[in-house]
Design a protein around this motif. Structure first.
Motif, PDB file in Angstrom:
ATOM      1  N   CYS A   1     -75.930 121.456  49.439  1.00 30.77           N
ATOM      2  CA  CYS A   1     -75.395 120.177  48.418  1.00 30.77           C
ATOM      3  C   CYS A   1     -76.446 119.698  48.308  1.00 30.77           C
ATOM      4  CB  CYS A   1     -73.890 119.763  48.851  1.00 30.77           C
ATOM      5  SG  CYS A   1     -73.489 118.464  48.138  1.00 30.77           S
ATOM      6  N   THR A   2     -76.903 119.419  47.017  1.00 25.45           N
ATOM      7  CA  THR A   2     -77.684 117.906  46.274  1.00 25.45           C
ATOM      8  C   THR A   2     -76.843 117.031  45.414  1.00 25.45           C
ATOM      9  OG1 THR A   2     -78.373 118.760  44.463  1.00 25.45           O
ATOM     10  CG2 THR A   2     -79.825 119.141  46.691  1.00 25.45           C
ATOM     11  N   TYR A   3     -77.004 115.805  45.368  1.00 26.08           N
ATOM     12  CA  TYR A   3     -76.533 114.924  44.665  1.00 26.08           C
ATOM     13  C   TYR A   3     -77.225 114.262  43.734  1.00 26.08           C
ATOM     14  CZ  TYR A   3     -77.330 111.443  48.020  1.00 26.08           C
ATOM     15  OH  TYR A   3     -78.183 110.241  48.376  1.00 26.08           O
ATOM     16  N   SER A   4     -76.358 113.847  42.681  1.00 25.45           N
ATOM     17  CA  SER A   4     -77.244 112.131  41.506  1.00 25.45           C
ATOM     18  C   SER A   4     -75.901 111.473  41.444  1.00 25.45           C
ATOM     19  CB  SER A   4     -77.515 113.449  40.369  1.00 25.45           C
ATOM     20  OG  SER A   4     -78.024 112.589  39.592  1.00 25.45           O
ATOM     21  N   VAL A   5     -76.740 110.190  41.737  1.00 25.43           N
ATOM     22  CA  VAL A   5     -75.730 109.623  41.320  1.00 25.43           C
ATOM     23  C   VAL A   5     -76.832 108.230  40.834  1.00 25.43           C
ATOM     24  CG1 VAL A   5     -73.811 109.752  42.844  1.00 25.43           C
ATOM     25  CG2 VAL A   5     -75.429 108.043  43.658  1.00 25.43           C
ATOM     26  N   SER A   6     -76.226 107.163  40.542  1.00 24.67           N
ATOM     27  CA  SER A   6     -76.715 106.106  39.865  1.00 24.67           C
ATOM     28  C   SER A   6     -77.394 104.913  41.003  1.00 24.67           C
ATOM     29  CB  SER A   6     -76.158 105.327  38.493  1.00 24.67           C
ATOM     30  OG  SER A   6     -74.383 104.758  39.031  1.00 24.67           O
ATOM     31  N   GLY A   7     -75.951 105.238  42.086  1.00 21.46           N
ATOM     32  CA  GLY A   7     -77.008 103.915  42.662  1.00 21.46           C
ATOM     33  C   GLY A   7     -76.479 104.588  43.840  1.00 21.46           C
ATOM     34  N   ASN A   8     -76.054 103.690  45.115  1.00 25.22           N
ATOM     35  CA  ASN A   8     -75.778 104.979  46.322  1.00 25.22           C
ATOM     36  C   ASN A   8     -74.496 105.717  46.689  1.00 25.22           C
ATOM     37  OD1 ASN A   8     -77.963 103.651  48.230  1.00 25.22           O
ATOM     38  ND2 ASN A   8     -77.201 101.572  48.071  1.00 25.22           N
TER      39      ASN A   8
END
Lengths: 114, 114
Positions: free
Chosen positions: B23-30
């Motif tokens: 699993c990889t992810y992308s978010v603007s913050g934490n």
């Protein structure tokens, strides 16, 4: 965690009709959500059910098609209106308590529209 | 915008061998990161989460996951797979900031072969 029940567990419906799905939690929760899981797909958030006010819908979902009620902190309903075969999915209720980051899911309602 | 990638539709592993579901992810913050499992004809069950602290989190049924901020990954692992682990696994993410909804990956089907 929370004990979450959904009714009905499954149904087969005719196109053009409507179905109301109930979600009951065994204790008060802050947030209640409704998701759709189309066959072989991931979960998509339909809306957040707000207690005492109108639900907050995600892009692509509208109140006329998916009216939602949340009369108290333990119960919510989702209606799938004027159904078509494309509405055949699993509909899942989930809950979250204030300050707790984890969502817990109900067992789902399997809907088949003919 | 938040997003989750599960690059493998299917993972096959022999019983007793270690397993990894990516699993990889992308978010603007934490991020807050989660793993859920769905057994046939069942709702989603919460497995584990990363909120803060130790990058290695342990969850139900002997599963664990490691948060890697530099690689924006949260791979699910188990040292020794069981046939009963065969199910559909979902990674999910939400941003710490604001009341953002959970975003799910498309799911990875794990098959453990005896």
């Amino acid at each position: 965690s929370a004990v979450i029940s959904q009714k009905p567990s499954r149904d087969i419906c005719q196109r053009g009709t409507s179905l109301t799905i109930q979600c009951q939690v065994d204790s008060q929760v802050t947030m209640m959500f409704w998701y759709r899981q189309q066959p072989g797909q991931s979960l998509t958030l339909i809306a957040t059910a707000n207690q005492g006010s109108e639900a907050t819908y995600e892009s692509g979902f509208v109140i006329d098609k998916f009216p939602i009620s949340r009369p108290n902190l333990t119960f919510s309903t989702l209606t799938v209106s004027n159904m078509s075969p494309e509405d055949s999915s699993i509909y899942l209720c989930s809950v979250e308590r204030y300050g707790k980051e984890t969502q817990y899911f109900g067992p789902g309602t399997r809907l088949l529209v003919l | 915008a938040q997003s989750v990638a599960q690059p493998e539709d299917q993972v096959n592993v022999a019983e007793g061998n270690p397993l990894t579901v990516k699993c990889t992810y992308s978010v603007s913050g934490n991020p807050y990161l989660f793993w859920y499992v769905q057994y046939p004809n069942r709702g989603l069950q919460f497995l584990l989460k990363y909120i803060t602290g130790d990058n290695l989190v342990k969850g139900s049924y002997g599963f664990e996951a490691e948060f890697n901020k530099s690689q924006t990954s949260f791979h699910l692992k188990k040292p020794s797979a069981l046939v009963s682990d065969s199910a559909l696994y979902f990674c999910a993410v939400r941003d710490r900031i604001g009341n953002t909804p959970l975003v799910f990956g498309k799911g990875t089907r794990l098959s453990v072969i005896a």
